[in-house]
Design a protein around this motif. Sequence first.
Motif, PDB file in Angstrom:
ATOM      1  N   HIS A  37       0.876  -1.169  -0.129  1.00  0.00           N
ATOM      2  CA  HIS A  37       0.259  -0.014   0.048  1.00  0.00           C
ATOM      3  C   HIS A  37       1.060   1.154   0.051  1.00  0.00           C
ATOM      4  N   ARG A  38       0.098   2.497  -0.211  1.00  0.00           N
ATOM      5  CA  ARG A  38       0.945   3.670  -0.352  1.00  0.00           C
ATOM      6  C   ARG A  38       0.764   4.185   0.906  1.00  0.00           C
ATOM      7  N   GLU A  39       1.721   3.712   2.121  1.00  0.00           N
ATOM      8  CA  GLU A  39       1.729   3.898   3.196  1.00  0.00           C
ATOM      9  C   GLU A  39       3.058   4.288   3.716  1.00  0.00           C
ATOM     10  N   ALA A  40       3.239   5.215   4.807  1.00  0.00           N
ATOM     11  CA  ALA A  40       4.436   5.809   5.463  1.00  0.00           C
ATOM     12  C   ALA A  40       4.682   5.808   6.782  1.00  0.00           C
ATOM     13  N   VAL A  41       5.770   5.515   7.337  1.00  0.00           N
ATOM     14  CA  VAL A  41       5.953   5.437   8.642  1.00  0.00           C
ATOM     15  C   VAL A  41       7.047   6.668   8.717  1.00  0.00           C
ATOM     16  N   LEU A  42       6.985   7.388   9.768  1.00  0.00           N
ATOM     17  CA  LEU A  42       7.692   8.740   9.573  1.00  0.00           C
ATOM     18  C   LEU A  42       8.862   8.562  10.986  1.00  0.00           C
ATOM     19  N   GLY A  43       9.863   8.915  11.004  1.00  0.00           N
ATOM     20  CA  GLY A  43      10.716   9.069  12.027  1.00  0.00           C
ATOM     21  C   GLY A  43      10.479  10.052  13.081  1.00  0.00           C
ATOM     22  N   SER A  44      10.638  10.106  14.199  1.00  0.00           N
ATOM     23  CA  SER A  44      10.255  10.668  15.409  1.00  0.00           C
ATOM     24  C   SER A  44      10.304  12.290  15.242  1.00  0.00           C
ATOM     25  N   PHE A  45      11.575  12.599  14.645  1.00  0.00           N
ATOM     26  CA  PHE A  45      11.818  13.901  14.497  1.00  0.00           C
ATOM     27  C   PHE A  45      11.133  14.648  13.230  1.00  0.00           C
ATOM     28  N   VAL A  46      11.012  14.044  12.257  1.00  0.00           N
ATOM     29  CA  VAL A  46      10.348  14.396  11.155  1.00  0.00           C
ATOM     30  C   VAL A  46       8.732  14.786  11.676  1.00  0.00           C
ATOM     31  N   ALA A  47       8.006  13.872  12.282  1.00  0.00           N
ATOM     32  CA  ALA A  47       6.786  13.984  12.798  1.00  0.00           C
ATOM     33  C   ALA A  47       6.757  15.040  13.794  1.00  0.00           C
ATOM     34  N   GLN A  48       7.907  15.411  14.541  1.00  0.00           N
ATOM     35  CA  GLN A  48       7.521  16.330  15.519  1.00  0.00           C
ATOM     36  C   GLN A  48       7.767  17.716  14.994  1.00  0.00           C
ATOM     37  N   LYS A  49       8.796  17.888  13.917  1.00  0.00           N
ATOM     38  CA  LYS A  49       9.105  18.949  13.273  1.00  0.00           C
ATOM     39  C   LYS A  49       7.848  19.718  12.466  1.00  0.00           C
ATOM     40  N   LEU A  50       7.358  18.525  11.549  1.00  0.00           N
ATOM     41  CA  LEU A  50       6.269  19.123  10.597  1.00  0.00           C
ATOM     42  C   LEU A  50       4.865  19.015  11.237  1.00  0.00           C
ATOM     43  N   GLY A  51       4.968  18.421  12.537  1.00  0.00           N
ATOM     44  CA  GLY A  51       3.502  18.311  12.964  1.00  0.00           C
ATOM     45  C   GLY A  51       2.767  17.143  12.535  1.00  0.00           C
ATOM     46  N   THR A  52       3.222  16.278  11.750  1.00  0.00           N
ATOM     47  CA  THR A  52       2.405  15.237  11.013  1.00  0.00           C
ATOM     48  C   THR A  52       1.972  14.169  12.042  1.00  0.00           C
ATOM     49  N   LYS A  53       0.737  13.826  11.809  1.00  0.00           N
ATOM     50  CA  LYS A  53      -0.100  12.583  12.455  1.00  0.00           C
ATOM     51  C   LYS A  53      -0.361  11.665  11.795  1.00  0.00           C
ATOM     52  N   ILE A  54      -0.603  10.564  12.659  1.00  0.00           N
ATOM     53  CA  ILE A  54      -1.149   9.279  12.054  1.00  0.00           C
ATOM     54  C   ILE A  54      -2.384   9.375  11.173  1.00  0.00           C
ATOM     55  N   GLY A  55      -2.450   9.062   9.892  1.00  0.00           N
ATOM     56  CA  GLY A  55      -3.714   9.282   9.152  1.00  0.00           C
ATOM     57  C   GLY A  55      -3.542  10.450   8.192  1.00  0.00           C
ATOM     58  N   ASP A  56      -2.423  11.272   8.447  1.00  0.00           N
ATOM     59  CA  ASP A  56      -2.168  12.417   7.475  1.00  0.00           C
ATOM     60  C   ASP A  56      -1.599  12.185   6.191  1.00  0.00           C
ATOM     61  N   VAL A  57      -1.558  12.874   5.189  1.00  0.00           N
ATOM     62  CA  VAL A  57      -1.060  12.303   4.217  1.00  0.00           C
ATOM     63  C   VAL A  57       0.350  13.266   3.509  1.00  0.00           C
ATOM     64  N   VAL A  58       1.199  12.325   3.069  1.00  0.00           N
ATOM     65  CA  VAL A  58       2.591  12.652   2.693  1.00  0.00           C
ATOM     66  C   VAL A  58       2.681  12.644   1.146  1.00  0.00           C
ATOM     67  N   HIS A  59       2.899  14.027   0.627  1.00  0.00           N
ATOM     68  CA  HIS A  59       3.385  14.101  -0.694  1.00  0.00           C
ATOM     69  C   HIS A  59       4.889  14.297  -0.931  1.00  0.00           C
ATOM     70  N   PRO A  60       5.320  13.062  -1.639  1.00  0.00           N
ATOM     71  CA  PRO A  60       6.816  13.226  -1.911  1.00  0.00           C
ATOM     72  C   PRO A  60       7.237  14.094  -2.927  1.00  0.00           C
ATOM     73  N   TYR A  61       8.424  14.616  -2.841  1.00  0.00           N
ATOM     74  CA  TYR A  61       9.153  16.058  -3.560  1.00  0.00           C
ATOM     75  C   TYR A  61      10.173  15.148  -4.458  1.00  0.00           C
ATOM     76  N   HIS A  62      10.245  15.258  -5.707  1.00  0.00           N
ATOM     77  CA  HIS A  62      11.426  14.529  -6.368  1.00  0.00           C
ATOM     78  C   HIS A  62      12.840  15.465  -5.852  1.00  0.00           C
ATOM     79  N   GLY A  63      14.027  14.453  -5.729  1.00  0.00           N
ATOM     80  CA  GLY A  63      15.028  14.924  -5.490  1.00  0.00           C
ATOM     81  C   GLY A  63      15.205  14.919  -3.915  1.00  0.00           C
ATOM     82  N   LEU A  64      16.879  15.070  -3.511  1.00  0.00           N
ATOM     83  CA  LEU A  64      17.050  15.185  -2.078  1.00  0.00           C
ATOM     84  C   LEU A  64      16.796  16.536  -1.644  1.00  0.00           C
ATOM     85  N   VAL A  65      16.532  17.434  -2.351  1.00  0.00           N
ATOM     86  CA  VAL A  65      16.442  18.905  -1.711  1.00  0.00           C
ATOM     87  C   VAL A  65      15.027  19.171  -1.926  1.00  0.00           C
TER      88      VAL A  65
END
Lengths: 418, 226
Positions: free
Chosen positions: A145-173
Motif C-alpha cells: 500500500h501507499r503508506e508511510a512511517v515517519l521518523g520521530s524527528f520528522v513528525a515532531q518538526k512537521l507536526g504530522t500525525k497518523i492518518g495525515d497524507v505525505v506528498h513526496p517531492y522529487h530529489g533530495l532537496v
Amino acid sequence: MGGIFLLVRRSLRQHAFSTVATVVAVALSAGLVMSVFSIQYQARRAFTGGDVGFDAVLGARGSQLQLVLNAVFHLETSPGNIPWSLYQAIKSEPMVKLAIPYATGDNYYGFRIVGTTGELFTDFEYEKGKKLQVAPGGRFFDDTHREAVLGSFVAQKLGTKIGDVVHPYHGLVFDEASKHNEEYVVTGILEPTNTPMDRVVWIPIEGIYRMQGHVLRGTGEVYEAQAGQSIPDENKEVSAVMIKFRNPTAGFTFDQTINRQGKVATLAYPIGKVMLELFEKVGWVNRVFELVAYLVVLVSTAAILASIYNTINERRREFAILRALGARRRTVLTAIILESTAIAFIGSLVGYLFYAAILTGAAIAVRQATGVVLDVFAWHPVLLLTPIGMSLLGAFAGLAPAYKAYSTDVAQNLTPQS
Amino acid sequence: MPILDIKDLKKGYADPEGVRSLVVDVPAFSVDAGQQVALRGSSGCGKTTFLNLVAGILQADSGVITIDGEILTGRSESVRDKLRARHMGYVFQTFNLLQGYTALENVLLGMMFGKGADTERAKALLERVGLAERMHYRPRALSVGQQQRVAVARALANHPKLVLADEPTGNLDHHHADTALRLIREICSENGAALLLVSHDPKILDQFDTHFDFADINRRVRESAQ
C-alpha cells in the motif's frame, strides 16, 4: 584561615563589578573549552563508534564515505544504484544475517524519503536488543500500500500525525515545483531512536519504483513501472543494501571479494572505520577549535591577572593596615592567590551554564542536520579537568599581584596617600 | 616587670644623597604592665617611627626592644608580626578602619591574626564603646567619633598587653578628643593593658600622670634642639 577567607570574600564583594566581569569571562572560556571537547568526543563517538545497527553498506562503485553518509546518516547524495540481483545475491549469503535494501531519491519538505522492506521493522535492531517501534496508535506500513512511517524527528518538526497524507517531492532537496502526484498515508510514527533514522520518511520500496517520473535501469535499459503490473526483478535497482553479518570475519571476506576483486559495487566496511577516515581528514578543524579554546582560556587568565593586579595599588593601605593588625606577609600573599583562584573556580562553575547552553544549541543543530543526538549530560573528563585547570591557572594568574601585595611596605602605606 | 623595655634603640634613614641620619636614638625607656604613658613631640620628630619600631613594623638598626619578656628586635618579620598580633593593639590618628568591612568585622580582624576571632568579645567591646546599634555599619556610615571608637575596640580586641596610640585624637574636635581619650584610657585600664600614647597636643599630655617629652627620651631630638 578564617581571616583569609573573610579577606577574600570582602575583596570579591568590594570589587564586585570587576569580579563579575572576570567571572563571566572565565565562565565563557570554561564553557567553550568543555563544549569543544565534549562535542568533538560525542560527535566522533556517534559517527564512528556508535552502534548503527548495521556492519556494512553495499552500494554503487565509488566512495565508501559517500555510501555511508548517504545510507547511514542520510546526508550525502547516493553514489548511484546497484541492480536488485546484487541485493538478492548478498542476502542469500550464509554469512549475512540481515540485508535490507534502501532506495532513495525523494524528499518530504527536505526530509529524506527512503523506500525499504518491512524487514527493517521486524528484523533490524538499531541497538542490541532494540527494534524500531511505532508510537501507540500506529503501525508499520503495508508493503503493498501507499503508506508511510515517519521518523520521530520528522513528525515532531512537521507536526504530522497518523492518518495525515505525505506528498513526496522529487530529489533530495526540497523544491515546491517538483511535487510528485502520489500520496502516502501515515500509518505510524517511530518512537525516537536518537539516530539518523529519526529524520527519515519510510515508505515501501515499491513506492520509490512506482513514483511518477521515476525510471529503473536494472538491465541497463530504461524501464518505467506501470500501474497494475508487477516489476520484473531484473529491472529493479537499489541505492544501497544495509548489511548485518553473522560474524566479524565475514566483513573482511566480503571486503576482499567486493572491493578488491570485484568492479561492480562497493562495500563500506566497517562503517565506523569509514567515518573515522572522515574525522581524520577534518582533524585539523578540531585542532583549530581546540587552539581557539586554549587561546580563550589564556585571555581569561590574563583577565584575572589584570583585574586583580589593577586593584593592588588602591589596596596597598588595606594591606598595610592588615599587616599592622598582625597579618603576616604570607597571609596577604595567600589571600590574593586564593582570590584569583576563587574567581577562576566560580567562573568555571558558571561555565557549566555556558557549556549547557552551547551544547544544547549544538545538539539542536546537529540533530537537525544529522539526526545524531548530543547529550548535554554525557560525561567527559574535560568536565572535571576544566574547573581544576582553570583554578590552577587562576592561582598562577594571582602570583604577580600577590607578590606586589606581599611587597607592600607597611610603615609607608599606613598613612593615607593624597 | 616592664611590659615594654627598650635599650639603646637606634633607627636611621638614608637621604636621597645616601647620607644616613638618625631619627630615633633612645638609650632607655620602659612602660610597666598596665601603666599609661604619654609622649609629646612636635611633628616629624620621629614619634611615629618610634611607635612603629615598638610595634615591630620597622626593624631597628640596633638596640633591644623587649615586649613582655620577649625580644622583638633582631627577629624575623614573621615573628615580629606574630608578636604584634598577640601582644599589641594599635590606634592610629586616621583610625585606619577597613572600609569594605563592618564595624564588627573590623574588630574581628583585630583578633584573627592573633589568638583567633571571638565574635562575642568583639560584640561586647563594641557595646562597651557605645556602638551596639551600629556594629553592622561600615565605617563610611559612622561619624568620625564613632569610627575612632571602633578603632579603639579593635585595638583592644586581642587582649593586648600594650596598646600603642599614635595621635589618636588628632582628627577629632576638642569635645570628641576628650571623650575618645577618656574611653581609650578606661578600656585599657579595664583590660589591664598598658598604654603608650604619642601626641603633639600638650592638653592631652596633661591628663597623664606619666608623660615625657619625646626629646627627653630620644637623644637625637635632644641634640637637634641644642
